[in-house]
Motif scaffolding. Structure first.
Motif, PDB file in Angstrom:
ATOM      1  N   MET A 117       0.847  -1.174   0.000  1.00 28.14           N
ATOM      2  CA  MET A 117       0.000   0.000   0.000  1.00 28.14           C
ATOM      3  C   MET A 117       0.894   1.239   0.000  1.00 28.14           C
ATOM      4  SD  MET A 117      -3.280   0.889   0.097  1.00 28.14           S
ATOM      5  CE  MET A 117      -4.160  -0.542   0.629  1.00 28.14           C
ATOM      6  N   GLN A 118       0.522   2.217  -0.806  1.00 26.15           N
ATOM      7  CA  GLN A 118       1.276   3.461  -0.890  1.00 26.15           C
ATOM      8  C   GLN A 118       0.344   4.622  -0.565  1.00 26.15           C
ATOM      9  OE1 GLN A 118       2.549   4.826  -4.787  1.00 26.15           O
ATOM     10  NE2 GLN A 118       4.496   5.467  -3.926  1.00 26.15           N
ATOM     11  N   TYR A 119       0.855   5.592   0.182  1.00 24.36           N
ATOM     12  CA  TYR A 119       0.094   6.782   0.552  1.00 24.36           C
ATOM     13  C   TYR A 119       0.829   7.996   0.010  1.00 24.36           C
ATOM     14  CZ  TYR A 119      -1.968   3.373   3.635  1.00 24.36           C
ATOM     15  OH  TYR A 119      -2.601   2.264   4.127  1.00 24.36           O
ATOM     16  N   ALA A 120       0.157   8.772  -0.826  1.00 25.01           N
ATOM     17  CA  ALA A 120       0.788   9.916  -1.475  1.00 25.01           C
ATOM     18  C   ALA A 120       0.420  11.208  -0.760  1.00 25.01           C
ATOM     19  CB  ALA A 120       0.349   9.987  -2.936  1.00 25.01           C
ATOM     20  N   LEU A 164       1.759  15.582  -0.182  1.00 24.55           N
ATOM     21  CA  LEU A 164       2.165  16.759  -0.936  1.00 24.55           C
ATOM     22  C   LEU A 164       3.673  16.784  -1.194  1.00 24.55           C
ATOM     23  CD1 LEU A 164       1.056  19.441  -2.068  1.00 24.55           C
ATOM     24  CD2 LEU A 164       1.509  20.455   0.157  1.00 24.55           C
ATOM     25  N   ASN A 165       4.462  16.378  -0.211  1.00 28.30           N
ATOM     26  CA  ASN A 165       5.917  16.444  -0.348  1.00 28.30           C
ATOM     27  C   ASN A 165       6.585  15.069  -0.322  1.00 28.30           C
ATOM     28  OD1 ASN A 165       5.484  15.931   2.378  1.00 28.30           O
ATOM     29  ND2 ASN A 165       7.258  17.122   3.028  1.00 28.30           N
ATOM     30  N   GLY A 166       5.806  14.016  -0.564  1.00 28.91           N
ATOM     31  CA  GLY A 166       6.401  12.687  -0.601  1.00 28.91           C
ATOM     32  C   GLY A 166       5.364  11.592  -0.542  1.00 28.91           C
ATOM     33  N   GLN A 167       5.845  10.367  -0.605  1.00 25.88           N
ATOM     34  CA  GLN A 167       4.999   9.193  -0.533  1.00 25.88           C
ATOM     35  C   GLN A 167       5.550   8.267   0.537  1.00 25.88           C
ATOM     36  OE1 GLN A 167       6.675   9.760  -3.747  1.00 25.88           O
ATOM     37  NE2 GLN A 167       5.143  11.341  -3.998  1.00 25.88           N
ATOM     38  N   ILE A 168       4.630   7.555   1.192  1.00 22.29           N
ATOM     39  CA  ILE A 168       5.007   6.559   2.188  1.00 22.29           C
ATOM     40  C   ILE A 168       4.501   5.220   1.696  1.00 22.29           C
ATOM     41  CG2 ILE A 168       4.614   5.721   4.531  1.00 22.29           C
ATOM     42  CD1 ILE A 168       4.343   8.590   5.443  1.00 22.29           C
ATOM     43  N   GLU A 169       5.361   4.218   1.776  1.00 18.17           N
ATOM     44  CA  GLU A 169       4.972   2.872   1.384  1.00 18.17           C
ATOM     45  C   GLU A 169       5.517   1.889   2.412  1.00 18.17           C
ATOM     46  OE1 GLU A 169       5.183  -0.072  -2.492  1.00 18.17           O
ATOM     47  OE2 GLU A 169       6.276   1.804  -2.517  1.00 18.17           O
ATOM     48  N   VAL A 170       4.682   0.960   2.829  1.00 18.39           N
ATOM     49  CA  VAL A 170       5.124  -0.104   3.717  1.00 18.39           C
ATOM     50  C   VAL A 170       5.418  -1.319   2.856  1.00 18.39           C
ATOM     51  CG1 VAL A 170       4.521  -1.580   5.666  1.00 18.39           C
ATOM     52  CG2 VAL A 170       3.737   0.799   5.620  1.00 18.39           C
ATOM     53  N   VAL A 171       6.671  -1.793   2.945  1.00 20.46           N
ATOM     54  CA  VAL A 171       7.113  -2.943   2.162  1.00 20.46           C
ATOM     55  C   VAL A 171       7.771  -3.927   3.131  1.00 20.46           C
ATOM     56  CG1 VAL A 171       8.612  -3.734   0.291  1.00 20.46           C
ATOM     57  CG2 VAL A 171       7.498  -1.507   0.128  1.00 20.46           C
ATOM     58  N   GLY A 172       7.112  -5.047   3.360  1.00 14.79           N
ATOM     59  CA  GLY A 172       7.658  -6.053   4.264  1.00 14.79           C
ATOM     60  C   GLY A 172       7.838  -5.498   5.661  1.00 14.79           C
ATOM     61  N   ASP A 173       9.058  -5.502   6.162  1.00 15.15           N
ATOM     62  CA  ASP A 173       9.343  -5.038   7.518  1.00 15.15           C
ATOM     63  C   ASP A 173       9.932  -3.627   7.545  1.00 15.15           C
ATOM     64  OD1 ASP A 173      11.776  -5.605   6.389  1.00 15.15           O
ATOM     65  OD2 ASP A 173      12.554  -6.697   8.124  1.00 15.15           O
ATOM     66  N   ALA A 174       9.657  -2.841   6.496  1.00 14.34           N
ATOM     67  CA  ALA A 174      10.208  -1.486   6.416  1.00 14.34           C
ATOM     68  C   ALA A 174       9.183  -0.496   5.877  1.00 14.34           C
ATOM     69  CB  ALA A 174      11.449  -1.461   5.531  1.00 14.34           C
ATOM     70  N   LEU A 175       9.389   0.750   6.227  1.00 10.78           N
ATOM     71  CA  LEU A 175       8.600   1.855   5.702  1.00 10.78           C
ATOM     72  C   LEU A 175       9.535   2.648   4.787  1.00 10.78           C
ATOM     73  CD1 LEU A 175       6.054   3.939   7.504  1.00 10.78           C
ATOM     74  CD2 LEU A 175       7.931   5.154   6.421  1.00 10.78           C
ATOM     75  N   SER A 177      14.113  16.569  -0.869  1.00 12.53           N
ATOM     76  CA  SER A 177      14.224  15.648  -2.005  1.00 12.53           C
ATOM     77  C   SER A 177      15.548  14.904  -1.919  1.00 12.53           C
ATOM     78  CB  SER A 177      14.111  16.401  -3.322  1.00 12.53           C
ATOM     79  OG  SER A 177      15.197  17.274  -3.481  1.00 12.53           O
ATOM     80  N   GLY A 178      15.565  13.729  -2.483  1.00 11.95           N
ATOM     81  CA  GLY A 178      16.775  12.920  -2.450  1.00 11.95           C
ATOM     82  C   GLY A 178      16.424  11.463  -2.590  1.00 11.95           C
ATOM     83  N   PRO A 179      17.366  10.599  -2.244  1.00 11.03           N
ATOM     84  CA  PRO A 179      17.109   9.168  -2.384  1.00 11.03           C
ATOM     85  C   PRO A 179      16.028   8.700  -1.413  1.00 11.03           C
ATOM     86  CG  PRO A 179      19.203   9.545  -1.287  1.00 11.03           C
ATOM     87  CD  PRO A 179      18.696  10.881  -1.715  1.00 11.03           C
ATOM     88  N   ASP A 180      15.425   7.559  -1.742  1.00  5.25           N
ATOM     89  CA  ASP A 180      14.418   6.968  -0.865  1.00  5.25           C
ATOM     90  C   ASP A 180      15.027   6.670   0.500  1.00  5.25           C
ATOM     91  OD1 ASP A 180      12.833   7.026  -3.097  1.00  5.25           O
ATOM     92  OD2 ASP A 180      12.776   4.849  -3.367  1.00  5.25           O
ATOM     93  N   ARG A 181      14.205   6.834   1.540  1.00  6.93           N
ATOM     94  CA  ARG A 181      14.622   6.462   2.900  1.00  6.93           C
ATOM     95  C   ARG A 181      13.921   5.169   3.270  1.00  6.93           C
ATOM     96  NH1 ARG A 181      13.475  10.773   7.104  1.00  6.93           N
ATOM     97  NH2 ARG A 181      14.549   9.284   8.416  1.00  6.93           N
ATOM     98  N   ARG A 182      14.668   4.163   3.636  1.00 10.65           N
ATOM     99  CA  ARG A 182      14.124   2.879   4.074  1.00 10.65           C
ATOM    100  C   ARG A 182      14.297   2.809   5.585  1.00 10.65           C
ATOM    101  NH1 ARG A 182      12.798  -1.800   1.580  1.00 10.65           N
ATOM    102  NH2 ARG A 182      12.911  -3.680   2.851  1.00 10.65           N
ATOM    103  N   GLN A 196       3.946  12.420  10.998  1.00  8.13           N
ATOM    104  CA  GLN A 196       5.342  12.583  11.411  1.00  8.13           C
ATOM    105  C   GLN A 196       5.789  11.333  12.146  1.00  8.13           C
ATOM    106  OE1 GLN A 196       5.844  15.610  14.355  1.00  8.13           O
ATOM    107  NE2 GLN A 196       8.034  15.726  14.097  1.00  8.13           N
ATOM    108  N   LEU A 197       6.982  10.868  11.831  1.00  8.18           N
ATOM    109  CA  LEU A 197       7.530   9.686  12.470  1.00  8.18           C
ATOM    110  C   LEU A 197       8.482  10.072  13.588  1.00  8.18           C
ATOM    111  CD1 LEU A 197       8.420   7.655   9.267  1.00  8.18           C
ATOM    112  CD2 LEU A 197       6.336   7.522  10.629  1.00  8.18           C
ATOM    113  N   GLY A 198       8.361   9.381  14.700  1.00  7.57           N
ATOM    114  CA  GLY A 198       9.353   9.461  15.770  1.00  7.57           C
ATOM    115  C   GLY A 198      10.278   8.262  15.589  1.00  7.57           C
ATOM    116  N   LEU A 199      11.557   8.502  15.495  1.00 14.94           N
ATOM    117  CA  LEU A 199      12.505   7.429  15.214  1.00 14.94           C
ATOM    118  C   LEU A 199      13.503   7.277  16.353  1.00 14.94           C
ATOM    119  CD1 LEU A 199      13.229   8.298  11.473  1.00 14.94           C
ATOM    120  CD2 LEU A 199      11.641   6.596  12.366  1.00 14.94           C
ATOM    121  N   GLY A 200      13.821   6.035  16.682  1.00 13.39           N
ATOM    122  CA  GLY A 200      14.848   5.761  17.680  1.00 13.39           C
ATOM    123  C   GLY A 200      14.545   6.312  19.057  1.00 13.39           C
TER     124      GLY A 200
END
Length: 100
Positions: free
Chosen positions: A1-4, A6-17, A32-37, A60-64
């Motif tokens: 599933m992909q969610y689009a 305004l400034n990017g897309q989020i996709e959940v693939v297996g065990d990663a976002l 802008s830049g390379p995809d973040r896994r 917004q994601l909280g990481l670590g």
């Protein structure tokens, strides 16, 4: 599933976002830049601001273990945030969902 947004897309693939940054808003916001896994276990929190007809929303994601912080107008430039408009989904709320 992909969610689009305004400034990017989020996709959940297996065990990663995966966050993909494309388009003018991502370039202007400096994200802008390379995809973040991001491994799903690295996500420690999720902040959500609903969009209205006057104000964009964001996810917004909280990481670590970092806490979710208040962004205000800086949301488009935050690397852990995807902004969306009120019209982005059927019914006028949230992300537009599309099959990958």
């Amino acid at each position: 599933m992909q969610y689009a947004g305004l400034n990017g897309q989020i996709e959940v693939v297996g065990d990663a976002l995966i966050i993909r940054r494309t388009g003018m808003v991502a370039r202007m916001g400096g994200t802008s830049g390379p995809d973040r896994r991001i491994p799903l276990p690295a996500i420690s929190g999720v902040g959500f601001k609903d969009a209205t007809r006057l104000v964009n929303g964001h996810i917004q994601l909280g990481l670590g273990g970092r806490p979710i912080r208040e962004l205000g107008s800086q949301a488009t430039g935050d690397p852990d945030t995807v902004v969306f408009t009120h019209k982005a989904a059927p019914g006028g709320r949230g992300f537009e969902s599309c099959q990958a």
